[in-house]
Write an enzyme that holds these catalytic residues in place. Structure first.
Site, short mmCIF file in Angstrom:
data_model
loop_
_atom_site.label_atom_id
_atom_site.label_comp_id
_atom_site.label_asym_id
_atom_site.label_seq_id
_atom_site.Cartn_x
_atom_site.Cartn_y
_atom_site.Cartn_z
N HIS A 100 42.02 35.05 36.07
CA HIS A 100 40.69 34.66 34.69
C HIS A 100 39.49 34.35 35.92
O HIS A 100 39.81 33.35 36.72
CB HIS A 100 41.12 33.95 34.78
CG HIS A 100 42.33 34.51 33.39
ND1 HIS A 100 42.70 36.06 32.57
CD2 HIS A 100 43.27 33.25 32.80
CE1 HIS A 100 43.69 35.25 31.94
NE2 HIS A 100 44.08 33.96 32.50
N GLU A 118 42.44 27.52 31.51
CA GLU A 118 43.42 27.55 29.87
C GLU A 118 44.24 25.69 30.35
O GLU A 118 44.45 25.59 31.94
CB GLU A 118 44.06 28.42 30.03
CG GLU A 118 44.07 28.63 31.50
CD GLU A 118 45.01 30.39 31.17
OE1 GLU A 118 44.80 31.17 30.01
OE2 GLU A 118 45.74 31.34 32.02
N HIS A 176 48.51 33.47 38.69
CA HIS A 176 49.94 32.50 37.31
C HIS A 176 50.46 33.92 36.61
O HIS A 176 49.52 34.93 36.85
CB HIS A 176 48.74 32.16 36.97
CG HIS A 176 47.66 32.17 35.67
ND1 HIS A 176 45.86 32.65 36.07
CD2 HIS A 176 47.75 32.48 34.21
CE1 HIS A 176 45.71 33.08 34.87
NE2 HIS A 176 46.63 32.80 33.74
N ARG A 196 44.09 42.07 36.06
CA ARG A 196 46.31 42.53 36.84
C ARG A 196 46.31 42.36 37.37
O ARG A 196 45.68 43.60 38.44
CB ARG A 196 46.91 42.70 35.43
CG ARG A 196 46.85 42.43 34.42
CD ARG A 196 48.10 43.70 33.58
NE ARG A 196 48.04 43.83 32.48
CZ ARG A 196 47.22 45.14 31.49
NH1 ARG A 196 46.95 45.27 31.75
NH2 ARG A 196 47.39 44.09 30.08
#
Length: 326
Positions: A100, A118, A176, A196
């Site tokens: 991200h 996150e 991740h 991705r």
């Protein structure tokens, strides 16, 4: 005072890696199969949540906050949208290897959107469940590109075993993936930006491989080796009827695990924050939240938005919450 708690109903996502647990064990009653994610507390347009019961019944939380921006609190003065997003994730299969962007990159390259830092709290995990957290060694951009082309990227990734009650903080820029067999609560910035790198050559409903975003991913990814994530020292603090521990604190959110047991006590009083909203995500048990003029009965999987400067709430039951502070 009208700052009463709001019970929320989520939106769901049927990503191909999802399972059935959110319907079977959390009784989400969302007509999607698979049901990969539920966006429990969200004003993001790609997955809004809705108020259940009371004067705002059926309204999007986003609409309520536009009417009452004071619910967000002084810390978020001038804002009308939630800065965070809270999800349940059921990974029956491996999620894609992804990264991200930071806020700065997203603002410049994604029309002013937020980036995405996150936290994951593991609600359950199969015996062999793993997650991918960063790289096992320093890599160049060219090495990663070549590995993606050859299908050997997994050789460079750090895989970490996971078990129930683990927590992981995933900073923007960290490569991740959640692995198969993990059931996770996720607290994140309010963003749906995912780049991705690798998706196991899987095919979507349209019969085509899902899109990769290799160029953008490599612009934002940290390609240095990552230290293996260690579980932080957690200290339960007790008072009558309730115990709590800090899980994560960052500039975007604070998350506590809160255990309530009123078996020997009639109620536990919950004091809302004067300057910012809070969210209670019930991850086990059930009970009742009472306030002047009403109450909310909640069950495992329910999510409750508590406006800033809310009246004192009374909680009764045997329950485990994630107490998220904005």
């Amino acid at each position: 005072m009208n700052n009463k708690p709001l019970l929320l109903r989520p939106s769901g996502k049927d990503y191909l890696w999802g399972g059935r647990r959110l319907n079977d064990e959390f009784e989400k009653e969302i007509d999607l199969s698979p049901l990969a994610e539920t966006w429990e507390c969200s004003t993001h347009p790609e997955g809004p949540c809705y108020v259940v019961g009371g004067e705002y019944d059926g309204k999007e939380l986003a609409a309520v906050l536009r009417e009452h921006p004071e619910y967000l609190g002084e810390r978020h003065k001038g804002e009308t949208e939630l800065p965070i997003l809270i999800k349940f994730i059921d990974a029956k299969k491996d999620l894609s290897v992804q990264v991200h962007p930071t806020d700065d990159y997203a603002k410049e390259h994604e029309n002013g959107q937020l980036g995405k830092t996150e936290m994951w709290y593991v609600l359950d995990a199969s015996k062999d469940a793993k997650l991918i957290y960063g790289l096992g060694k320093n890599c160049t951009e060219e090495e990663v590109r070549t590995a993606i082309e050859r299908g050997t990227l997994m050789n460079y990734l750090q895989q970490v075993p996971v078990k129930k009650d683990d927590l992981f903080f995933i900073k923007a820029g960290t490569i991740h993936a959640i692995g198969a067999g993990a059931l996770v609560a996720e607290i994140q910035e309010s963003s749906n930006l995912t780049y991705r790198l690798y998706d196991y050559d899987r095919v979507g409903k349209d019969g085509k491989k899902r899109e990769l975003h290799v160029d953008k991913a490599l612009e934002v990814a940290n390609l240095s080796s990552s230290a293996e994530p260690r579980q932080p020292l957690r200290v339960l603090k007790y008072r009558k009827g309730v115990a709590s521990e800090l899980l994560t604190r960052c500039k975007y959110f604070e998350v506590y695990r809160m255990l309530v047991n009123t078996e020997r006590r009639q109620t536990v009083h919950y004091h809302a924050d004067e300057v910012a909203f809070r969210v209670l995500l019930c991850v086990n048990g059930c009970g009742t939240i009472s306030f002047e003029g009403g109450n909310i009965t909640f069950y495992k999987g329910d999510c409750i938005f508590v406006p800033a400067d809310s009246e004192v709430l009374s909680i009764h039951g045997q329950v485990q919450f994630l107490d998220v502070r904005g």
